[in-house]
Enzyme design. Structure first.
Site, PDB file in Angstrom:
ATOM      1  N   LYS A 250       0.837  -1.205   0.000  1.00 42.32           N
ATOM      2  CA  LYS A 250       0.000   0.000   0.000  1.00 42.32           C
ATOM      3  C   LYS A 250       0.868   1.251   0.000  1.00 42.32           C
ATOM      4  O   LYS A 250       0.625   2.203  -0.753  1.00 42.32           O
ATOM      5  CB  LYS A 250      -0.910   0.016   1.231  1.00 42.32           C
ATOM      6  CG  LYS A 250      -1.755   1.285   1.344  1.00 42.32           C
ATOM      7  CD  LYS A 250      -2.448   1.407   2.690  1.00 42.32           C
ATOM      8  CE  LYS A 250      -1.491   1.752   3.796  1.00 42.32           C
ATOM      9  NZ  LYS A 250      -2.158   2.115   5.062  1.00 42.32           N
TER      10      LYS A 250
ATOM     11  N   ARG B 163       2.306   5.894  -3.233  1.00 44.45           N
ATOM     12  CA  ARG B 163       3.388   6.822  -3.557  1.00 44.45           C
ATOM     13  C   ARG B 163       3.630   6.854  -5.063  1.00 44.45           C
ATOM     14  O   ARG B 163       3.742   7.933  -5.663  1.00 44.45           O
ATOM     15  CB  ARG B 163       4.669   6.422  -2.823  1.00 44.45           C
ATOM     16  CG  ARG B 163       4.693   6.818  -1.340  1.00 44.45           C
ATOM     17  CD  ARG B 163       5.852   6.119  -0.641  1.00 44.45           C
ATOM     18  NE  ARG B 163       6.078   6.577   0.724  1.00 44.45           N
ATOM     19  CZ  ARG B 163       5.388   6.200   1.784  1.00 44.45           C
ATOM     20  NH1 ARG B 163       4.363   5.371   1.639  1.00 44.45           N
ATOM     21  NH2 ARG B 163       5.689   6.646   2.987  1.00 44.45           N
TER      22      ARG B 163
ATOM     23  N   ARG C 136      -8.166  12.475  12.543  1.00 40.42           N
ATOM     24  CA  ARG C 136      -6.727  12.224  12.484  1.00 40.42           C
ATOM     25  C   ARG C 136      -5.994  13.544  12.234  1.00 40.42           C
ATOM     26  O   ARG C 136      -6.239  14.227  11.231  1.00 40.42           O
ATOM     27  CB  ARG C 136      -6.404  11.199  11.387  1.00 40.42           C
ATOM     28  CG  ARG C 136      -7.042   9.859  11.645  1.00 40.42           C
ATOM     29  CD  ARG C 136      -6.831   8.888  10.488  1.00 40.42           C
ATOM     30  NE  ARG C 136      -5.421   8.511  10.331  1.00 40.42           N
ATOM     31  CZ  ARG C 136      -4.995   7.650   9.419  1.00 40.42           C
ATOM     32  NH1 ARG C 136      -5.862   7.103   8.567  1.00 40.42           N
ATOM     33  NH2 ARG C 136      -3.709   7.343   9.337  1.00 40.42           N
TER      34      ARG C 136
ATOM     35  N   SER D  27       5.246  10.089  10.299  1.00 49.02           N
ATOM     36  CA  SER D  27       6.227  10.262   9.226  1.00 49.02           C
ATOM     37  C   SER D  27       5.555  10.667   7.922  1.00 49.02           C
ATOM     38  O   SER D  27       6.228  11.128   6.987  1.00 49.02           O
ATOM     39  CB  SER D  27       7.013   8.971   9.018  1.00 49.02           C
ATOM     40  OG  SER D  27       6.161   7.937   8.538  1.00 49.02           O
TER      41      SER D  27
ATOM     42  N   LYS E 190      -3.672   6.553  14.080  1.00 46.95           N
ATOM     43  CA  LYS E 190      -3.847   5.737  12.879  1.00 46.95           C
ATOM     44  C   LYS E 190      -5.341   5.607  12.569  1.00 46.95           C
ATOM     45  O   LYS E 190      -6.149   6.469  12.946  1.00 46.95           O
ATOM     46  CB  LYS E 190      -3.191   4.370  13.079  1.00 46.95           C
ATOM     47  CG  LYS E 190      -1.692   4.435  13.295  1.00 46.95           C
ATOM     48  CD  LYS E 190      -0.946   4.838  12.041  1.00 46.95           C
ATOM     49  CE  LYS E 190       0.557   4.711  12.202  1.00 46.95           C
ATOM     50  NZ  LYS E 190       1.290   5.005  10.963  1.00 46.95           N
ATOM     51  N   GLU E 191      -5.724   4.518  11.896  1.00 48.12           N
ATOM     52  CA  GLU E 191      -7.123   4.332  11.514  1.00 48.12           C
ATOM     53  C   GLU E 191      -8.064   4.357  12.716  1.00 48.12           C
ATOM     54  O   GLU E 191      -9.236   4.701  12.609  1.00 48.12           O
ATOM     55  CB  GLU E 191      -7.278   3.013  10.753  1.00 48.12           C
ATOM     56  CG  GLU E 191      -6.826   3.073   9.310  1.00 48.12           C
ATOM     57  CD  GLU E 191      -5.332   2.953   9.114  1.00 48.12           C
ATOM     58  OE1 GLU E 191      -4.904   2.737   7.974  1.00 48.12           O
ATOM     59  OE2 GLU E 191      -4.568   3.086  10.112  1.00 48.12           O
TER      60      GLU E 191
ATOM     61  N   ARG F 213      -5.046   2.746  18.054  1.00 47.05           N
ATOM     62  CA  ARG F 213      -4.684   1.330  18.070  1.00 47.05           C
ATOM     63  C   ARG F 213      -4.146   0.861  19.426  1.00 47.05           C
ATOM     64  O   ARG F 213      -4.286  -0.307  19.769  1.00 47.05           O
ATOM     65  CB  ARG F 213      -3.651   1.050  16.966  1.00 47.05           C
ATOM     66  CG  ARG F 213      -4.272   1.064  15.575  1.00 47.05           C
ATOM     67  CD  ARG F 213      -3.240   0.902  14.484  1.00 47.05           C
ATOM     68  NE  ARG F 213      -3.881   0.667  13.193  1.00 47.05           N
ATOM     69  CZ  ARG F 213      -3.246   0.696  12.024  1.00 47.05           C
ATOM     70  NH1 ARG F 213      -1.947   0.967  11.993  1.00 47.05           N
ATOM     71  NH2 ARG F 213      -3.901   0.463  10.900  1.00 47.05           N
TER      72      ARG F 213
ATOM     73  N   ARG G  13      -5.888  -3.699  10.145  1.00 47.41           N
ATOM     74  CA  ARG G  13      -4.823  -4.404  10.851  1.00 47.41           C
ATOM     75  C   ARG G  13      -5.327  -5.067  12.130  1.00 47.41           C
ATOM     76  O   ARG G  13      -4.819  -6.125  12.528  1.00 47.41           O
ATOM     77  CB  ARG G  13      -3.654  -3.460  11.132  1.00 47.41           C
ATOM     78  CG  ARG G  13      -3.077  -2.876   9.854  1.00 47.41           C
ATOM     79  CD  ARG G  13      -1.630  -2.488   9.969  1.00 47.41           C
ATOM     80  NE  ARG G  13      -1.176  -1.837   8.741  1.00 47.41           N
ATOM     81  CZ  ARG G  13      -0.851  -2.473   7.623  1.00 47.41           C
ATOM     82  NH1 ARG G  13      -0.922  -3.797   7.588  1.00 47.41           N
ATOM     83  NH2 ARG G  13      -0.452  -1.813   6.557  1.00 47.41           N
TER      84      ARG G  13
END
Length: 689
Positions: free
Chosen positions: A25, A30, A129, A180, A359-360, A363, A409
């Site tokens: 992904k 990218r 987010r 990042s 994150k989504e 977590r 995940r």
């Protein structure tokens, strides 16, 4: 991909075979953006097909970029050369951070320099987010950026339709300790405005997830931009940088997705005669940081052998060795370690994982909550998890329904809990959330996992002709995510195959010596395969032919032959595959699957069944009379009840369901209610007989 509300994973016992991973992904999104920004046409191979890449593709097309699908997972991207075609668009980016962050930066710069305006939005979680650190960096440059809701979060508007001079003389400052992806977004965008001068980025705070920056730098180099890196604090885009198409590029398989199967090989005993689990598409020389998950699994005691573009994993030390690990370098794959920790010989600590919270879902909180459901003791800190293992003898494990938070995940790593030593089932809620990165994850998992047949649940639907068995079974299989066996279809297939082979199936012929034996031999060699809704007999697609009245009559006659029934029995039992089976047809609960957890005997009055059949035939343009249909059904009922071999009758303990006055939805819901009761025990379907 499973579209069900939940998926029950039976206890799993071993694993072996080959796994082919989907494309990365991180790399896919990218290179899609870079190819769109470049001059020239780029052919991309092995591009991931997932929710995240779909929203990126949709956004690029909305911006005027032509993208052609030229083969399976192959795209031709006709680059824009850094020039806007559309100067106004509203883009929906779901929950894809790898699309939202880079597109925000690239479009902010293009809108400011070329005079445009774009709005970027996503699902509710995306609007929670934070993206404020990236927006601060863009505002330093002089880009008009407006938050349309809460400050520092999407939805966003970049550009105001006017051209603006950018401030490129001073280094752009961006925080590196939240995500990042903010630095990645700037690195991908700034070559668009570096024609006249070099541009520097300075990272404030410790840069997390450094391996993902390595991926970004490697992809920039493939498209002709060589970024100068000074440690992890300063990055310089040289003056005159310009994106150029590499012509063709192959996307490496996803190392994060590999983590689930590396972990699977570490905990699952190999099948007899197997060398272990082979994972294809990524090797130890991968450019993706998550390949270092292999080091963590080796530290826990697994054997992992690197092969050309592949990994071979075997369970070795057992229980696994507990670890205390700084996971900054593998933030996504570290979630898999949290579940592996349940199988360790002591408490494990995963550190430096504060980025999980943005994150989504959060977590850190989610993993702690769901691990506790399984019976584990978990300590959740600001940036760490401490996980106590569960007993190797199976005591202490609890059956759980894992809430997945719309996070792919969470769903994938908790599938590993199905290998628990207590042999209890694990329910995964909303399994379709894996579409974000690995749509066929569960199908891939089941293809390499094995368990005892007794652990694979079976729901049987039996009953007389035209009672609606097939319709009910189809709906139930779709709701549960199970395979389906239409035993009546097998007999119809045999009747059709007999016709093709010149074997007479009329009643007088069946009395002749050798006829039954010939039909039995034909049944054993039946060249049958199912592809979705299609049924194939050898090279012939026969779905329509099987529904004819003649095929139905032939099926009823050959089904009475002991030789045929014996030959098809093993074939039918082989349909009992993970994760479960809905079997419909005569004798499912009495002969084929006498140990089925739930047996339903579906019936309706002969008059009601004749009326349904009449409506079906009329809809197909087939003339029929109610009187003839009723007489035929009554004759079939009598023949099925009185045959010497397995006469039609309710199985012992079967639930009787008369659907004469029910809709299909009512019948489905009734059976699902019964199934829920049968399936409520910790070990899965124990039966409700």
């Amino acid at each position: 991909m499973y579209q069900t509300a939940f998926l029950d994973l039976p206890p799993l016992m071993s694993a072996a075979g080959r796994v082919r991973l989907p494309g990365s992904k991180s790399i896919s999104n990218r290179v899609l953006l870079l190819a769109a920004l470049s001059a020239g046409c780029t052919t991309l191979h092995e591009v991931l097909e997932s929710d995240d890449t779909q929203v990126m593709l949709a956004a690029l097309r909305a911006l005027g970029c032509r993208i052609d699908a030229t083969g399976a997972q192959t795209l031709q991207v006709h680059g824009l050369g850094g020039q806007l075609v559309q100067r106004q668009a509203q883009l929906f980016l779901g929950n894809a951070g790898t699309a939202m962050r880079p597109l925000t930066a690239a479009l902010a710069l293009l809108a400011a320099t070329q005079g445009a305006q774009f709005e970027l939005a996503g699902v509710a979680r995306m609007h929670e987010r934070p993206i404020g650190d990236l927006l601060d960096a863009l505002r330093q440059l002089g880009c008009p950026v407006q938050c349309l809701g809460q400050e520092g979060y999407p939805p966003l508007r970049v550009g105001d339709g006017a051209q603006h001079a950018l401030r490129l003389d001073e280094a752009i400052r961006v925080r590196g300790d939240v995500s990042s992806q903010f630095l990645t977004a700037l690195l991908l965008a700034l070559p668009l405005v570096s024609a006249q001068q070099a541009i520097a980025i300075e990272v404030q705070g410790e840069l997390i997830s450094k391996p993902y920056i390595d991926i970004t730098l490697a992809m920039l180099a493939r498209f002709g931009v060589q970024v100068q890196r000074e440690g992890w604090e300063r990055f310089v885009i040289p003056a005159g940088s310009q994106y150029r198409s590499p012509g063709a590029l192959h996307v490496e398989a996803d190392a994060s997705s590999a983590s689930y199967f590396v972990a699977l090989g570490a905990i699952a005993p190999p099948s007899p005669g197997s060398a272990g689990l082979r994972i294809e598409g990524v090797g130890l020389d991968s450019i993706q940081g998550d390949i270092r998950f292999v080091d963590a699994v080796r530290a826990m005691g697994a054997e992992v052998e690197g092969q050309p573009n592949a990994l071979l994993v075997r369970r070795a030390r057992w229980p696994l060795r507990a670890i205390d690990l700084d996971c900054n370098h593998i933030p996504d794959a570290a979630m898999t370690l949290a579940v592996l920790a349940l199988y360790a010989d002591g408490p494990s600590v995963l550190r430096n994982i504060a980025s999980w919270r943005v994150k989504e879902t959060d977590r850190l909180s989610a993993m702690a909550c769901e691990l506790r459901k399984l019976g584990a003791q978990v300590e959740e800190g600001a940036d760490y998890l401490r996980i106590e293992p569960l007993p190797a003898d199976g005591s202490g494990w609890r059956s759980a329904s894992i809430h997945t938070y719309d996070d792919h995940r969470v769903a994938m790593c908790f599938a590993l809990a199905a290998f628990n030593p207590a042999r209890i089932k694990v329910r995964i809620e909303d399994p379709k959330c894996v579409a974000k990165t690995f749509p066929d994850f569960f199908e891939t998992l089941f293809a390499v996992c094995q368990t005892d047949a007794a652990h694979i649940p079976v729901l049987c639907i039996d009953g007389p002709t035209a009672s609606g068995k097939g319709t009910l079974a189809t709906e139930l299989a779709q709701r549960l995510g199970y395979h389906r066996l239409d035993s009546g279809l097998l007999y119809r297939l045999l009747g059709l195959a007999a016709e093709r082979a010149g074997i007479d199936t009329r009643a007088p012929a069946l009395q002749q010596p050798g006829c039954a034996a010939a039909l039995g031999q034909l049944a054993r060699e039946l060249p049958l395969r199912f592809e979705g809704q299609q049924v194939w007999l050898g090279d012939e697609e026969v779905s329509a032919a099987l529904r004819s009245e003649a095929a139905g009559m032939a099926a009823s006659r050959v089904a009475a032959l002991p030789e045929v029934r014996a030959a098809l029995l093993e074939l039918q039992r082989n349909f009992r595959r993970l994760p479960g089976l809905v079997a419909d047809g005569r004798d499912m609960g009495t002969v084929v699957f006498p140990d089925a957890a739930l047996k339903v005997y579906l019936t309706a009055s002969a008059e009601q069944r004749a009326q349904r059949r009449h409506l079906q035939l009329m809809a197909q343009g087939i003339p029929a009379t109610m009187a003839d249909l009723l007489a035929d059904l009554q004759a079939r009922d009598e023949r099925d009840r009185s045959r010497s071999a397995a006469p039609l009758k309710p199985a012992e303990g079967a639930r009787l369901l008369d659907n004469s006055e029910q809709s299909i939805e009512q019948s489905v819901q009734q059976v699902l209610d019964w199934w829920q009761v049968c399936n409520s025990g910790p070990n899965g379907p124990a039966g409700c007989l």
